[in-house]
Design a protein around this motif. Structure first.
Motif, PDB file in Angstrom:
ATOM      1  N   THR A  26       0.841  -1.197   0.000  1.00 51.78           N
ATOM      2  CA  THR A  26       0.000   0.000   0.000  1.00 51.78           C
ATOM      3  C   THR A  26       0.872   1.242   0.000  1.00 51.78           C
ATOM      4  OG1 THR A  26      -1.743  -1.147   1.241  1.00 51.78           O
ATOM      5  CG2 THR A  26      -1.811   1.258   1.208  1.00 51.78           C
ATOM      6  N   LEU A  27       0.682   2.072  -1.003  1.00 49.96           N
ATOM      7  CA  LEU A  27       1.396   3.347  -1.099  1.00 49.96           C
ATOM      8  C   LEU A  27       0.444   4.451  -0.687  1.00 49.96           C
ATOM      9  CD1 LEU A  27       2.435   1.413  -3.671  1.00 49.96           C
ATOM     10  CD2 LEU A  27       4.012   3.334  -3.899  1.00 49.96           C
ATOM     11  N   ASN A  28       0.764   5.131   0.403  1.00 54.59           N
ATOM     12  CA  ASN A  28      -0.035   6.244   0.909  1.00 54.59           C
ATOM     13  C   ASN A  28       0.598   7.558   0.500  1.00 54.59           C
ATOM     14  OD1 ASN A  28      -2.130   4.936   2.785  1.00 54.59           O
ATOM     15  ND2 ASN A  28      -0.218   4.018   3.494  1.00 54.59           N
ATOM     16  N   ALA A  29      -0.183   8.430  -0.085  1.00 56.42           N
ATOM     17  CA  ALA A  29       0.344   9.716  -0.522  1.00 56.42           C
ATOM     18  C   ALA A  29       0.914  10.514   0.643  1.00 56.42           C
ATOM     19  CB  ALA A  29      -0.743  10.517  -1.234  1.00 56.42           C
ATOM     20  N   THR A  30       0.315  10.355   1.832  1.00 57.38           N
ATOM     21  CA  THR A  30       0.785  11.123   2.990  1.00 57.38           C
ATOM     22  C   THR A  30       2.181  10.708   3.437  1.00 57.38           C
ATOM     23  OG1 THR A  30      -0.404   9.570   4.409  1.00 57.38           O
ATOM     24  CG2 THR A  30      -1.534  11.618   3.848  1.00 57.38           C
ATOM     25  N   ASN A  63       2.327  17.898  -2.324  1.00 58.62           N
ATOM     26  CA  ASN A  63       2.029  18.253  -0.927  1.00 58.62           C
ATOM     27  C   ASN A  63       1.772  17.037  -0.046  1.00 58.62           C
ATOM     28  OD1 ASN A  63       2.320  20.950  -1.361  1.00 58.62           O
ATOM     29  ND2 ASN A  63       0.160  21.325  -1.766  1.00 58.62           N
ATOM     30  N   GLY A  64       2.014  15.854  -0.572  1.00 61.32           N
ATOM     31  CA  GLY A  64       1.800  14.656   0.227  1.00 61.32           C
ATOM     32  C   GLY A  64       0.350  14.377   0.548  1.00 61.32           C
ATOM     33  N   GLU A  65      -0.575  14.971  -0.173  1.00 58.19           N
ATOM     34  CA  GLU A  65      -1.990  14.756   0.100  1.00 58.19           C
ATOM     35  C   GLU A  65      -2.592  13.704  -0.829  1.00 58.19           C
ATOM     36  OE1 GLU A  65      -3.852  18.513  -0.185  1.00 58.19           O
ATOM     37  OE2 GLU A  65      -2.901  19.319   1.617  1.00 58.19           O
ATOM     38  N   GLN A  66      -2.275  13.784  -2.110  1.00 57.60           N
ATOM     39  CA  GLN A  66      -2.776  12.810  -3.078  1.00 57.60           C
ATOM     40  C   GLN A  66      -1.717  12.573  -4.145  1.00 57.60           C
ATOM     41  OE1 GLN A  66      -4.589  15.998  -3.755  1.00 57.60           O
ATOM     42  NE2 GLN A  66      -5.890  15.913  -1.931  1.00 57.60           N
ATOM     43  N   PHE A  67      -1.841  11.417  -4.789  1.00 53.55           N
ATOM     44  CA  PHE A  67      -1.136  11.201  -6.036  1.00 53.55           C
ATOM     45  C   PHE A  67      -1.998  11.864  -7.106  1.00 53.55           C
ATOM     46  CE2 PHE A  67      -0.193   7.324  -3.491  1.00 53.55           C
ATOM     47  CZ  PHE A  67       1.167   7.543  -3.322  1.00 53.55           C
ATOM     48  N   SER A 132     -10.257  11.747 -19.298  1.00 53.68           N
ATOM     49  CA  SER A 132     -11.329  12.745 -19.285  1.00 53.68           C
ATOM     50  C   SER A 132     -11.134  13.820 -18.224  1.00 53.68           C
ATOM     51  CB  SER A 132     -12.680  12.057 -19.068  1.00 53.68           C
ATOM     52  OG  SER A 132     -12.690  11.363 -17.838  1.00 53.68           O
ATOM     53  N   GLY A 133     -10.191  13.620 -17.322  1.00 50.46           N
ATOM     54  CA  GLY A 133      -9.936  14.613 -16.280  1.00 50.46           C
ATOM     55  C   GLY A 133      -8.826  14.141 -15.362  1.00 50.46           C
ATOM     56  N   GLN A 134      -8.476  14.994 -14.408  1.00 53.22           N
ATOM     57  CA  GLN A 134      -7.423  14.648 -13.453  1.00 53.22           C
ATOM     58  C   GLN A 134      -7.919  13.577 -12.478  1.00 53.22           C
ATOM     59  OE1 GLN A 134      -5.198  16.804  -9.688  1.00 53.22           O
ATOM     60  NE2 GLN A 134      -5.697  18.092 -11.441  1.00 53.22           N
ATOM     61  N   VAL A 135      -7.021  12.668 -12.103  1.00 51.78           N
ATOM     62  CA  VAL A 135      -7.324  11.647 -11.100  1.00 51.78           C
ATOM     63  C   VAL A 135      -6.490  11.936  -9.852  1.00 51.78           C
ATOM     64  CG1 VAL A 135      -7.282   9.197 -10.532  1.00 51.78           C
ATOM     65  CG2 VAL A 135      -7.841   9.919 -12.861  1.00 51.78           C
ATOM     66  N   ARG A 136      -7.131  11.933  -8.699  1.00 52.30           N
ATOM     67  CA  ARG A 136      -6.434  12.121  -7.429  1.00 52.30           C
ATOM     68  C   ARG A 136      -6.700  10.910  -6.534  1.00 52.30           C
ATOM     69  NH1 ARG A 136      -7.125  18.528  -5.673  1.00 52.30           N
ATOM     70  NH2 ARG A 136      -6.322  19.406  -7.628  1.00 52.30           N
TER      71      ARG A 136
END
Length: 433
Positions: A26-30, A63-67, A132-136
């Motif tokens: 599991t890779l956590n953005a935080t 910012n370590g919040e999302q990929f 179709s758009g950005q993915v976070r």
């Protein structure tokens, strides 16, 4: 007795080590807070974000919040600890809404529901395109499987470039393909009208615009694991827009603003039936310019149609813009409603509907909206008209730079020029001594 138990323990340990292994990483953005990078590796799993066709640049672990995978970016999830059998994205929005898992391009094995996107398959690396758009995504869970103690090697299938952006009329240079496996490799294009691939993995552009995904795949054999690799080819031409001083019905225009030594142009609102409204987000180029060249794969033009009382403004998705008289965001609908369009000597236009006129920015914002009064730090828009002659692709010829003298051995592996033995060059066999 002790010796017997010791042998039993060792036998049990060997049994455990020889059985199938599976694990979830599991890779956590935080965990990557403070990182602004397009590559991250953890426990043998690597995330790589490439620019692809995105004019905004490559995404970041911001910012370590999302990929964050911007629209047009390609995310590659790869493993060195066993083939990937499942990838789960936990996103910040639902389905196909902005930032949701449904913004990834469709592909075999990928499904989504609410905030969760799931890929299931068997590969050493998997590509995802934010189409179709950005993915976070806040977390990315990768399931890998393999066999502990196995001596099998990775297939090592690789294109020298995973993304090729090709402008019609320029020289197309095919990426090279290499492999480690001794198994046969199959190549397929999902859109042969745009790009083809031969049995040696040589890609060719056909001269038609669009997108083609080239996939190489090899089966597992006694020495190597199965593997896949992809290369996405985008073929386009450049649309040329020039600063306009007047409006002509039926023409296509970019809605443009110039502020702070930068030139911004609007993109259509992504339509949502539940919320059919929004501000026009923008892309930017440095400097104050009188001409913009935009890839044809990005349709950001607005058509100004002549109607009673002025001009209806229709976006590239076929929806008309109008103001409701109270909100600064644009409303989207199927009915053509008139805007008055008045040019000024400084090159801007006053574009008004229902008592509200179009403006770029409110304070430091870089979006287009409509207000009844002038906003802080806002500027009125300009219009850049599509130059049909300069944008024409009639007569454009596709030039292909051939891969000359590329050598493969009989196992299909690329070899150097001094290799001794039977080699394959452009599909023919030769004996090199």
């Amino acid at each position: 007795m002790i010796k017997t138990l010791r042998y039993a323990f060792m036998a049990m340990l060997m049994l455990v080590c020889s059985t199938a292994f599976a694990g979830v990483i599991t890779l956590n953005a935080t965990d990557f807070k403070g990182s602004e990078t397009a590559t991250v590796t953890q426990d043998g799993i690597t995330l790589t974000i490439e620019k692809g066709t995105s004019p905004s640049g490559a995404g970041n672990l911001y910012n370590g919040e999302q990929f964050r995978i911007y629209k047009g970016n390609i995310l590659t999830v790869s493993s060195t600890v066993g083939n990937i059998t499942q990838i789960v994205f936990t996103c910040t929005a639902n389905n196909t809404t902005k930032w949701g898992p449904g913004c990834f391009a469709a592909q075999d094995g990928y499904t989504y529901k609410d905030k969760i996107g799931t890929w299931v398959g068997n590969a050493a690396a998997v590509n995802f395109t934010a189409e179709s758009g950005q993915v976070r995504a806040t977390t990315i869970e990768v399931t890998v499987s393999g066999e502990a103690g196995s001596t099998k090697k990775a297939a090592g299938l690789k294109f020298s470039e995973t993304t090729v952006n090709y402008e019609l009329g320029t020289t197309f240079t095919a990426p090279t393909f290499t492999k480690e496996t001794t198994a046969a490799v199959k190549f397929v294009s999902d859109n042969e009208e745009v790009a083809t691939v031969n049995a040696e993995g040589v890609i060719a552009a056909t001269g038609k615009e669009g997108k083609a995904v080239i996939t190489a795949s090899a089966e597992e054999n006694d020495d190597f694991n199965a593997g896949t690799a992809t290369c996405t080819v985008y073929v386009y031409h450049m649309n040329v827009y020039k600063k306009a001083t007047a409006v002509e019905a039926g023409k296509n225009y970019l809605i443009v603003a110039q502020r702070d030594e930068k030139t911004y142009y609007a993109a259509p609102v992504k339509y949502n039936a539940e919320k059919p409204y929004g501000y026009l987000n923008s892309f930017k180029v440095d400097g104050i310019v009188d001409e913009l060249k935009i890839k044809s794969s990005y349709n950001d033009a607005f058509t100004f149609e002549g109607v009673d009382g002025g001009y209806a403004i229709k976006d590239a998705n076929g929806y008309y813009l109008y103001s409701d008289g109270s909100h600064a965001s644009f409303q989207l609908g199927n009915e053509a409603k008139a805007w008055t369009v008045e040019p000024a000597e400084n090159g801007t236009f006053t574009i008004t509907n229902n008592g509200q006129f179009m403006q770029f920015g409110n304070s430091t914002y870089t979006t287009f909206g409509a207000w009844k009064e002038a906003q802080e730090n806002a500027v009125k828009p300009m219009l850049f008209v599509l130059d049909d002659a300069a944008s024409s692709i009639n007569g454009v010829q596709t030039t292909v730079k051939a891969q000359s003298n590329v050598r493969y051995n009989i196992a299909g592996q690329r070899v150097a020029a001094d290799y001794k033995g039977i080699v394959i060059i452009n599909g023919k066999k030769y004996l090199q001594k």
